[in-house]
Design an enzyme around this catalytic site. Sequence first.
Site, mmCIF file in Angstrom:
data_model
loop_
_atom_site.group_PDB
_atom_site.id
_atom_site.type_symbol
_atom_site.label_atom_id
_atom_site.label_comp_id
_atom_site.label_asym_id
_atom_site.label_seq_id
_atom_site.Cartn_x
_atom_site.Cartn_y
_atom_site.Cartn_z
ATOM 1 N N ASP A 1 0.811 -1.210 0.000
ATOM 2 C CA ASP A 1 0.000 0.000 0.000
ATOM 3 C C ASP A 1 0.848 1.265 0.000
ATOM 4 O O ASP A 1 2.064 1.218 0.216
ATOM 5 C CB ASP A 1 -0.962 0.007 1.206
ATOM 6 C CG ASP A 1 -0.310 -0.511 2.490
ATOM 7 O OD1 ASP A 1 0.924 -0.478 2.588
ATOM 8 O OD2 ASP A 1 -1.047 -0.941 3.391
ATOM 9 N N HIS B 1 -7.135 -4.697 10.117
ATOM 10 C CA HIS B 1 -6.832 -4.577 8.682
ATOM 11 C C HIS B 1 -5.522 -5.275 8.309
ATOM 12 O O HIS B 1 -4.575 -5.294 9.087
ATOM 13 C CB HIS B 1 -6.821 -3.111 8.213
ATOM 14 C CG HIS B 1 -5.724 -2.257 8.761
ATOM 15 N ND1 HIS B 1 -5.922 -0.982 9.245
ATOM 16 C CD2 HIS B 1 -4.376 -2.472 8.887
ATOM 17 C CE1 HIS B 1 -4.772 -0.470 9.635
ATOM 18 N NE2 HIS B 1 -3.819 -1.353 9.436
ATOM 19 N N GLU C 1 -9.566 -1.884 5.387
ATOM 20 C CA GLU C 1 -10.226 -1.526 6.638
ATOM 21 C C GLU C 1 -11.496 -2.379 6.819
ATOM 22 O O GLU C 1 -11.968 -2.997 5.858
ATOM 23 C CB GLU C 1 -10.583 -0.037 6.609
ATOM 24 C CG GLU C 1 -9.372 0.900 6.467
ATOM 25 C CD GLU C 1 -8.517 0.998 7.736
ATOM 26 O OE1 GLU C 1 -8.441 0.013 8.498
ATOM 27 O OE2 GLU C 1 -7.901 2.056 7.954
ATOM 28 N N ASP D 1 -7.508 -2.481 14.113
ATOM 29 C CA ASP D 1 -8.885 -2.759 13.687
ATOM 30 C C ASP D 1 -8.944 -4.020 12.814
ATOM 31 O O ASP D 1 -9.965 -4.304 12.193
ATOM 32 C CB ASP D 1 -9.493 -1.547 12.956
ATOM 33 C CG ASP D 1 -8.719 -1.178 11.690
ATOM 34 O OD1 ASP D 1 -7.794 -1.924 11.278
ATOM 35 O OD2 ASP D 1 -9.048 -0.135 11.086
HETATM 36 C C1 F6R Z 1 1.506 -1.440 6.067
HETATM 37 C C2 F6R Z 1 0.234 -2.120 6.211
HETATM 38 C C3 F6R Z 1 -0.544 -2.100 7.477
HETATM 39 C C4 F6R Z 1 0.291 -2.386 8.706
HETATM 40 C C5 F6R Z 1 -0.568 -2.317 9.975
HETATM 41 C C6 F6R Z 1 0.238 -2.523 11.227
HETATM 42 O O1 F6R Z 1 2.020 -1.596 4.762
HETATM 43 O O2 F6R Z 1 -0.190 -2.668 5.253
HETATM 44 O O3 F6R Z 1 -1.579 -3.043 7.386
HETATM 45 O O4 F6R Z 1 0.864 -3.657 8.593
HETATM 46 O O5 F6R Z 1 -1.199 -1.064 10.031
HETATM 47 O O6 F6R Z 1 1.128 -1.460 11.392
HETATM 48 P P1 F6R Z 1 2.284 -1.526 12.492
HETATM 49 O O7 F6R Z 1 3.211 -2.576 12.054
HETATM 50 O O8 F6R Z 1 2.918 -0.155 12.431
HETATM 51 O O9 F6R Z 1 1.615 -1.823 13.775
#
Ligand code: F6R
Length: 257
Positions: A67, A138, A143, A136
């Site tokens: 992403d 994701h 989301e 959440d």
């Molecule tokens: C990032 C992504 C997100 C993160 C998630 C957890 O490329 O796709 O899904 O993996 O938000 O983020 P952290 O690792 O910062 O807790």
Amino acid sequence: MEVVILDSYEQISKKAAKEVSNLIRNKPNCVLGLATGSTPLGLYQELIRMHKEEGLDFSKISTFNLDEYYGIPPAHPQSYYAFMHENFFNHINVQPERIYLPSGTATDVNAFCQWYEEEIKRLGGIDLQILGIGRDGHIAFNEPGSALGSRTRIKTLTRETVEDNARFFGSVEDVPRYAITMGVGTIQEAKQIILIASGENKAEIIAKAIEGPVTAQVTGSVLQLHAQTVVYLDEAAASKLERYDYYKWVFENKPKL
Ligand code: F6R
């Protein structure tokens, strides 16, 4: 789904890095799906170490990131383009033309997303996808409520995600509201998936994603349907799992198989 619980973040990062390096050694032109965020940093550091000290060769691999924020250019210090270069790509010998990230500035978003999907297919699909998980539930920026068959597209981030990511931008107001993200369906097509989670603040959502119902309200739960997923957890992230003892038992007995 295999659940591996180890004592520390360092241990899960090293274990996941070992898996990635095994794949690269067995298939030098493999296609990796990569994530940003805090979680994979330890894995990237270990892969960089392997490159520098053990000669792990990234020259033939291709990479697709999950992403990118929409509305900021690659040069923005908080773009995922910048993050990946700073924390990984600049320290290994991956070829720049084999690095793919969603564009945060595409003017025709739909055409861009279709092209991204086609490039993944053209290179033979993702061999190994690295994932973190949001509070959440994701995966990538899918989301809650994202269709489980969704493909690469633009998504509006939830308030929770915007607040969580404000730590990188300095203030909530500066966090982009949109992202271009691989879909849940895109991720599910990866041949192998590694999900990493660490820390107590992930314990609740990890329990939901791994042991709760498969639901679009927790997009990480879809991994229960994927045949080659390994989840690496530290003790804190695993602390709310009902079947904790069983996962430990399986891991202990694995060498005997
Ligand atoms: C990032 C992504 C997100 C993160 C998630 C957890 O490329 O796709 O899904 O993996 O938000 O983020 P952290 O690792 O910062 O807790």
